[in-house]
Structure formats: structure tokens, C-alpha cells
Design an enzyme around this catalytic site. Sequence first.
Site, PDB file in Angstrom:
ATOM      1  N   PRO A   2       0.787  -1.222   0.000  1.00 37.77           N
ATOM      2  CA  PRO A   2       0.000   0.000   0.000  1.00 37.77           C
ATOM      3  C   PRO A   2       0.818   1.271   0.000  1.00 37.77           C
ATOM      4  O   PRO A   2       1.992   1.275   0.367  1.00 37.77           O
ATOM      5  CB  PRO A   2      -0.719  -0.098   1.325  1.00 37.77           C
ATOM      6  CG  PRO A   2       0.253  -0.827   2.208  1.00 37.77           C
ATOM      7  CD  PRO A   2       1.222  -1.550   1.352  1.00 37.77           C
ATOM      8  N   GLU A   3       0.148   2.335  -0.376  1.00 34.97           N
ATOM      9  CA  GLU A   3       0.658   3.674  -0.075  1.00 34.97           C
ATOM     10  C   GLU A   3      -0.138   4.170   1.127  1.00 34.97           C
ATOM     11  O   GLU A   3      -0.933   3.422   1.697  1.00 34.97           O
ATOM     12  CB  GLU A   3       0.527   4.575  -1.307  1.00 34.97           C
ATOM     13  CG  GLU A   3       1.328   3.997  -2.467  1.00 34.97           C
ATOM     14  CD  GLU A   3       1.603   4.979  -3.613  1.00 34.97           C
ATOM     15  OE1 GLU A   3       1.396   6.179  -3.447  1.00 34.97           O
ATOM     16  OE2 GLU A   3       2.038   4.494  -4.679  1.00 34.97           O
ATOM     17  N   LYS A  51       3.439   5.662   6.006  1.00 37.30           N
ATOM     18  CA  LYS A  51       3.213   4.244   5.718  1.00 37.30           C
ATOM     19  C   LYS A  51       3.436   3.378   6.951  1.00 37.30           C
ATOM     20  O   LYS A  51       3.549   2.162   6.852  1.00 37.30           O
ATOM     21  CB  LYS A  51       4.142   3.795   4.575  1.00 37.30           C
ATOM     22  CG  LYS A  51       3.866   4.536   3.266  1.00 37.30           C
ATOM     23  CD  LYS A  51       4.945   4.304   2.246  1.00 37.30           C
ATOM     24  CE  LYS A  51       4.724   5.195   1.020  1.00 37.30           C
ATOM     25  NZ  LYS A  51       5.909   5.241   0.140  1.00 37.30           N
ATOM     26  N   ARG A 258      13.557   2.862  -8.373  1.00 31.02           N
ATOM     27  CA  ARG A 258      12.134   2.637  -8.644  1.00 31.02           C
ATOM     28  C   ARG A 258      11.819   3.141 -10.046  1.00 31.02           C
ATOM     29  O   ARG A 258      12.553   3.954 -10.582  1.00 31.02           O
ATOM     30  CB  ARG A 258      11.267   3.381  -7.616  1.00 31.02           C
ATOM     31  CG  ARG A 258      11.662   3.135  -6.170  1.00 31.02           C
ATOM     32  CD  ARG A 258      11.451   1.713  -5.723  1.00 31.02           C
ATOM     33  NE  ARG A 258      10.058   1.335  -5.846  1.00 31.02           N
ATOM     34  CZ  ARG A 258       9.097   1.691  -4.980  1.00 31.02           C
ATOM     35  NH1 ARG A 258       9.409   2.405  -3.924  1.00 31.02           N
ATOM     36  NH2 ARG A 258       7.852   1.326  -5.159  1.00 31.02           N
TER      37      ARG A 258
END
Length: 269
Positions: A2-3, A51, A258
Site C-alpha cells: 500500500p501507499e 506508511k 524505482r
Amino acid sequence: MPEGNEIHRFAERHAAALAGKRLHVDSPNGGFPDASLLNGRTLKLVEAYGKHLGYVFGKDLIVHVHLGMYGDFWEGKMPLPPEKGALRLRMWTRTDWVELRGATDCSIFDSEKWAALLARLGADPLREDADPEPAFATIRKRKTAIGLLLMDQRIFAGIGNIFRAELLYRARISPMRPGQEVSLAELRSIWKDACKLMPAAMEDRRIVTTRPKDRPHSRGTVPSETVSDEEVHYVYRRHNKPCLVCGATIKRQEMGGRTVYWCPECQKA
DNA sequence: GTGGGATGGGCAA
DNA sequence: TGCCCCTCCCACA
């Protein structure tokens, strides 16, 4: 996986199901050896910051959970489902259960360690108490690409790879543009957009960014049903496909380990 | 069946 | 900068 939107949603749901109650706690795969310290204790509250999650059982008894890339929660009504997979943490009451698998971290923090964690996190668009001004000031001083700065949890907390790509597209800013060349007005606009998109994603349980900026999400409606699955993102994972706005081919590139996605026509350096 | 990639972050070097 | 953690899904064979 998740974010921040999903993390905050977990906090709300787990608090609703478990807070204020004495819990049964165990760790079927042994990946959380301190589970026995918590068994039979009352969960006071669940906190989310960026997070990170904190399950507060006491001042120095906070279960820190960071899901990382692979972690995920499952939840449901009793009875417990059959044990399956690498079950790191399980918490349950007479009526509800929550399971955790694959997390990067699940360990007990004392209040000092928890405070130190929060101190190094930046402004979280999902928190009412967030102050983005220090983040703006930091970015305006840096030569580092804005695409890297947006993902830096010390600057903003809770923004991940999807929101990075989509917030920059919606602001029409190239991920490669140096932070110091992003205007204060642009940064304020990105923040405002994040403060709208992230709560909407929390409620929708998915990140939808292709709604027009001038049509804000309103609570209680189900606007995502009007958007097809192919159109929920402008650029994220849409490399080699045409831009939904200008038709140019969406590009992707490695950035800080990323993948970043952007439209070379709409988003200017 | 298989291999690569993925919504993350800490750490060593 | 690259590796680790150690899971799930999908495209491709």
C-alpha cells in the site's frame, strides 16, 4: 502493498474492530516472538503516520508495523480461518480477527523509539495536523529531481510510487525537474491535490487519479464506478501507451531504484 | 510451469 | 548504489 491511503484505512478499520478490547494475540509462524507479551492485553488505539502503523497497548508497548512491498492484512468475523501461509501476527476478539503476513517490520517499539520514528517523517497529507511548509522549503533548496524528493518519506510521508507519478502528471511537472525549479505555487498545488486524492483513495480502496481536478471527490458517493479500469491512472504503468490527454507515448525510467512514469509532452522540465 | 517485476525502506559500503 | 526481505501476480511458454 500500500501507499498511505491504504495504511490509514487499515488503522481506522482495525481500531473499529479491536480497540478498547482485550485481544488474543499470537504468531503462528514465529515471526513476531513478542506476541505472547500482548496476549490478553487491551489495545488502546491504532495510529497511522505515512506508511507506518502503531498498535498502542501501552506507553512502551507499541507494535510497529511496516508492510513494505509484500506485507498485507486480512480481516474478518470470527471464527478464525484455517492457518494458511506465513502468518506473522494474528489478533482477535470474540467477534473479529486480523491477520498480518509478509511485513517488512512487525516489532515492539517503546515510546522513545516511536517518537524518533515520527520525528524523521515528513508531512502526511492524510493527517489533519500536517504542516507542509517545511517540506516546501526543503524542496526549494534542493537540486535533486522532484520525482525523488516526492518519494522521500522525510519530506512527505505516505506518498509512494503511484502517487508520485500521478501527482506530477496532474501538476504537469517532469519528474526530472530539480526541486529548486519547482515554484512554491506548484508545490502548494501538489499538496492540495494530494490532500484530495489520498482521502478519496482511502475510501475507494484504490488509487484513481484521472478524475478532473475541478470535480472533487465527495464523501458518500461512489465516483470510481464511472471510471473504467483502463483509465484510473494517467501515467503509472502506462509506458508505451498513448497519453490520455495529448496522445504522446508515455515513458518510463529508473529513478532511485524505482520506476517513474511520465508524459514527455505534457510534463515539462 | 516459470521468471520477472512490483504500491518500500533499512542497511552496508 | 546495490542488496535484502521473502509474497503475489501476470505474461509468456
